[in-house]
Scaffold this motif. Structure first.
Motif: not given
Length: 123
Positions: A41-48
């Motif tokens: 999920i690390a690549p999702c942190v910027a979005y969330v």
């Protein structure tokens, strides 16, 4: 002779039972790790967290990979617990965006992504 046959049959049965117990223990402990969840999920942190306007391809790839890893009930429950634990440690987290990520990536994770989800009921 009959006693030896019975003893051999009993020993075989005990060994088979011991192997079954060991294999069941391995399956129960084979749950997805929080490290795997975090990496996925690390690549999702910027979005969330509002730092990116859209879900990245890397985020969707991670979500698909995590969903593919979490095949058993134990795996899904472990992933759920890890997600909830991680969510509590990410500043500026938008839970509405978090809940929508799987859908934006075309992935059905099988349980609601929410802090109120009871991970013990995830199957």
């Amino acid at each position: 002779m009959a006693l030896n046959s019975r003893a051999a049959a009993m020993a075989t049965l005990l060994v088979a039972a011991a192997v079954a117990v060991l294999l069941a223990g391995e399956q129960a402990s084979a749950a997805v790790t929080c490290g795997q969840v975090g990496s996925s999920i690390a690549p999702c942190v910027a979005y969330v967290t509002g730092k990116a306007a859209a879900v990245s391809p890397g985020c969707c790839s991670g979500i698909r990979g995590l969903n593919n890893m979490a095949r058993t009930t134990a795996d899904r429950q472990a992933a759920c617990r890890c997600l909830k634990s991680m969510a509590g440690s990410i500043k500026a987290l938008n839970m509405g965006k978090v809940a929508g990520v799987p859908g934006k990536c075309g992935v059905n994770v099988g349980f609601p992504i929410s802090m109120s989800t009871d991970c013990n009921k995830v199957t």
